[in-house]
Design a protein around this motif. Sequence first.
Motif, mmCIF file in Angstrom:
data_model
loop_
_atom_site.group_PDB
_atom_site.id
_atom_site.type_symbol
_atom_site.label_atom_id
_atom_site.label_comp_id
_atom_site.label_asym_id
_atom_site.label_seq_id
_atom_site.Cartn_x
_atom_site.Cartn_y
_atom_site.Cartn_z
ATOM 1 N N UNK A 1 25.337 37.671 136.431
ATOM 2 C CA UNK A 1 26.762 37.402 136.549
ATOM 3 C C UNK A 1 27.414 37.274 135.190
ATOM 4 N N UNK A 2 28.526 36.588 135.160
ATOM 5 C CA UNK A 2 29.211 36.417 133.890
ATOM 6 C C UNK A 2 29.269 34.949 133.499
ATOM 7 N N UNK A 3 28.390 34.164 134.097
ATOM 8 C CA UNK A 3 28.469 32.726 133.854
ATOM 9 C C UNK A 3 27.996 32.348 132.455
ATOM 10 N N UNK A 4 27.500 33.345 131.699
ATOM 11 C CA UNK A 4 27.014 33.064 130.352
ATOM 12 C C UNK A 4 28.166 32.667 129.422
ATOM 13 N N UNK A 5 29.398 32.968 129.849
ATOM 14 C CA UNK A 5 30.553 32.676 128.998
ATOM 15 C C UNK A 5 30.814 31.181 128.828
ATOM 16 N N UNK A 6 30.197 30.368 129.678
ATOM 17 C CA UNK A 6 30.356 28.916 129.623
ATOM 18 C C UNK A 6 30.231 28.416 128.176
ATOM 19 N N UNK A 7 31.000 27.410 127.836
ATOM 20 C CA UNK A 7 31.012 26.942 126.452
ATOM 21 C C UNK A 7 29.867 25.960 126.210
ATOM 22 N N UNK B 1 19.892 28.691 128.104
ATOM 23 C CA UNK B 1 18.968 29.221 127.100
ATOM 24 C C UNK B 1 19.753 30.048 126.077
ATOM 25 N N UNK B 2 20.749 30.814 126.564
ATOM 26 C CA UNK B 2 21.508 31.660 125.646
ATOM 27 C C UNK B 2 22.572 30.871 124.900
ATOM 28 N N UNK B 3 23.017 29.774 125.520
ATOM 29 C CA UNK B 3 24.056 28.977 124.878
ATOM 30 C C UNK B 3 23.534 28.058 123.792
ATOM 31 N N UNK B 4 22.249 27.687 123.876
ATOM 32 C CA UNK B 4 21.740 26.659 122.981
ATOM 33 C C UNK B 4 20.727 27.131 121.947
ATOM 34 N N UNK B 5 20.021 28.226 122.221
ATOM 35 C CA UNK B 5 18.873 28.568 121.375
ATOM 36 C C UNK B 5 19.267 29.341 120.127
ATOM 37 N N UNK B 6 18.486 29.152 119.052
ATOM 38 C CA UNK B 6 18.583 30.029 117.883
ATOM 39 C C UNK B 6 17.729 31.275 118.094
ATOM 40 N N UNK B 7 16.498 31.026 118.569
ATOM 41 C CA UNK B 7 15.645 32.141 118.954
ATOM 42 C C UNK B 7 15.121 31.862 120.360
ATOM 43 N N UNK C 1 25.072 37.502 119.213
ATOM 44 C CA UNK C 1 26.069 37.929 120.187
ATOM 45 C C UNK C 1 25.688 39.223 120.898
ATOM 46 N N UNK C 2 24.785 39.992 120.254
ATOM 47 C CA UNK C 2 24.419 41.267 120.859
ATOM 48 C C UNK C 2 23.377 41.130 121.955
ATOM 49 N N UNK C 3 22.740 39.948 121.999
ATOM 50 C CA UNK C 3 21.675 39.784 122.990
ATOM 51 C C UNK C 3 22.273 39.718 124.391
ATOM 52 N N UNK D 1 21.854 39.147 128.522
ATOM 53 C CA UNK D 1 21.046 38.394 129.480
ATOM 54 C C UNK D 1 20.062 39.311 130.199
ATOM 55 N N UNK D 2 20.499 40.540 130.426
ATOM 56 C CA UNK D 2 19.643 41.478 131.142
ATOM 57 C C UNK D 2 18.307 41.674 130.435
ATOM 58 N N UNK D 3 18.357 41.659 129.092
ATOM 59 C CA UNK D 3 17.127 41.863 128.329
ATOM 60 C C UNK D 3 16.119 40.757 128.627
ATOM 61 N N UNK D 4 16.643 39.529 128.701
ATOM 62 C CA UNK D 4 15.771 38.387 128.988
ATOM 63 C C UNK D 4 15.173 38.499 130.385
ATOM 64 N N UNK D 5 16.013 38.813 131.356
ATOM 65 C CA UNK D 5 15.546 38.896 132.739
ATOM 66 C C UNK D 5 14.483 39.982 132.870
ATOM 67 N N UNK D 6 14.735 41.117 132.195
ATOM 68 C CA UNK D 6 13.763 42.207 132.242
ATOM 69 C C UNK D 6 12.430 41.764 131.657
ATOM 70 N N UNK D 7 12.485 41.110 130.512
ATOM 71 C CA UNK D 7 11.248 40.697 129.843
ATOM 72 C C UNK D 7 10.493 39.678 130.696
ATOM 73 N N UNK D 8 11.241 38.766 131.321
ATOM 74 C CA UNK D 8 10.589 37.722 132.105
ATOM 75 C C UNK D 8 9.983 38.280 133.382
ATOM 76 N N UNK D 9 10.658 39.292 133.962
ATOM 77 C CA UNK D 9 10.188 39.828 135.236
ATOM 78 C C UNK D 9 9.233 40.995 135.030
#
Lengths: 333, 507
Positions: free
Chosen positions: B245-251, B465-471, B488-490, B492-500
């Motif tokens: 989704x687009x919920x990653x925009x959360x501050x 995870x995307x809002x707080x992490x450096x790596x 900013x280029x990372x 979420x899809x990349x993470x989901x793909x790697x995890x799954x």
Amino acid sequence: MTDVTPEARHIPDRLDSPLRAAILSWPALLLVVAVGLFVANSFLSPYFLSPWSLSDATFNFTEKAIIALAMALLIISGEIDLSVAAIIALASTMMGLALQFGVGTPGLVVIGILTGLFCGMFNGFLVTRLGLPSIVVTIGTMSFFRGISFIVLGDQAFKGYPPAFGFFGQGYVWWVVSFEFVLFLVCAVLFYVLLHRTNFGRHVFVIGNNPMAARFSGVRVERVKFILFCLTGLMSGIAAVLLTSRLASTRPSIALGWELEVVTMVVLGGVSILGGSGSIPGVVIAAFIMGLVTFGLGLLNVPGIVMSIFIGALLIFVIALPIVFRMIRERRA
Amino acid sequence: MTLPMSKPIITLSGITKTFPGVRALHKVALELYPGEVTALIGENGAGKSTLVKTMTGIYQPDEGEIAVNGEAVSLPSPHAAFQRGITAIHQETVLFDEMSVAENIFLGHAPKTRFKTVDWRAMRDKARELLGEIGAGHIAPDERLKDLSIANKHLVAVARALSVDADIVIMDEPTAALSFKEIQDLFDLIDLLKKNGKAILFISHKFDEIYRIADRYTVFRDGEMVGKGLISDTSQDEIVRLMVGRSVDQVFPKTQVAIGEEILKVSGYCHPTEFADIDFSLHKGEILGFYGLVGAGRSEVMQALFGITRPSKGAVRISGEVAIIRGPADAIEKGIVYVPEERGKQGVVTDLPIVQNISLPSLDRTSNRRGFLRLVEEFALAREYATRLDLRAASLSQHAGTLSGGNQQKVVIAKWLATQPRVIILDEPTKGIDIGSKAAVHAFMSELAAQGLAVIMISSELPEIMGMSDRIVVMREGRIATVLDNNDDLKAEVLVRAAAGITEKAA
């Protein structure tokens, strides 16, 4: 983070005053019961209030109470030791055996206490190293320790302890104040400090409440429990010295059934049988109550078997009491 | 597609379920069709398990309707659901280990003799027959369940479903503990169930499985149904996009901190069963995120690092020096602390006061040298850290168990900060706590990093995870799948793909 914002809330240490908490506590209630029993006993017998009979009344509980102090810590930590009476039997037998080889009074005392300590270490090893449940382990060692006594003694008894040895169970420190009673009071103070005033004591409570969280907080759970088993064994060894000295003889049936009375004392003193809570003052007052009740029943010429029924009923009653209270409270809520 | 135009066997509509402080499901809908497999897809915490529990009578929905064969039903208990023909096979099968296979299959509906006693012979025969039907003839009806492998336990659960002629079979991550061969066997069995007209709800995180076995999909996100359709019409990318989704925009209150020197280095870390070949490093001021599916081995790595379990191989270096950690006490002494996921069991001691919870690992400092407690120092320490974390409590003597989840978490964090650690590991730090406390925990993490602490955060929530992490370290099946710089280029899809475990361009 050092700049505390103006609206940072102050959290008080506590809401209830400690005095109020003490007045509403279980030991306070026990104290009232103890005073009541004391008054009742003084009406039952004109001889009760004489200093010597009061002093006599202490002998029937001090040995058990000395074990109860250590047992309280063990039960608070969530474990139990049912082999304490058997440890007395084994320690007393070892002393009697040493006597046959001409060991003197100091040697006998050391042997009695060390036997107790080794028995405690053995229990502790089985529970903490092998991870066995303490109730099963100590029911096993209960038969095991006393069994050794029976093998050594058969239907014989060791007698002929030196007169000097008699001081521990029969001697007086000052006027009517017996050595046993003084030793009990000193131990009570030591255990009070250990449980309520040291880091070790705090760890005992934490382990009893939640052994997992204790471990996750860096508490060395197994080590603390091992030490508690050793302490209980040690105190049983000391009780063996006192009792053997008082009776001036050793039979394999010595202290039979004491484990129940010790556990009853501890639970009556407000220690949760599930672990996690309790206090030494409670156990000390409970010891006095048990002594007063036994003495009172003795004054009424109640036979020993009725006494054992009474102890059994008391044990069930005090274990059930908090549970029944909670049920009532939940029904009201 | 050759799917028949059938009617759904079971229809859930407008299902809402709220727990204190958490809206687990919000007006979700789901349909299951006879002879078809529907995959239920979503991140951890999307509401999948809650829905399963609602369908099997464990939870009662606050709102909404469940209809079986067009008829509205209520499922007040698991037994009621079972009688309606709804059965579930869980990740770890919830059957009875000490009972025999036949008893497990017929528990609650055993064949009876004339005298109303259990007809053991008929039960065994029927059990053998049912097991034979699903190609599980190798399982003897008299075997104790505990002696069976997980795959065989699943087969028993399926036989149980067939024994009542269940129409609806829910499989909640059934492949999580199975080997490759066992998974293939399970799929053959699912094909058989489909042929028999059963409606199957299949929950899995693994896209290859979903594409192998499912006909339809339904995607949940944050307790809402965000998409559904036919698998054959939809690409993996599409489904991943729906999940994220687009919920990653959360501050998130992430402040930029200069990353300092390396403080922790883990190399070649292995465990006999849980993880292998773990290498990573952690720097001062850094927040290192660990992302992955449940069971990927993240918590296990951290618990080994904290001394709860023993790794079989590998080295840990703290500020360049080899550290040997035999237990949590060693880890704490070396400055590594761990905020566990199981807050109530491993974090706080619920029946002890807040002050004693906070001071517990710091007693050596608040007491005098001989180990005697000093209550004044203890309260002072507890107050200092409780205030820093803005703990909401009536008094420091209040039992920790009476606090809200968020405030309990603050107590655990306060407890560890009081030890003045160098590395703090937070395992799902905001799981199950209210929004306000969540923000406070996030803000606090940022602050800790800014003060030069090294932070490891395990989280299954993408926005966090995307809002707080450096790596971000992504783990899959006990190994590190990839380590990514969080910029900013990372995506979420990349993470989901790697995890799954979806390879690039697989879709």
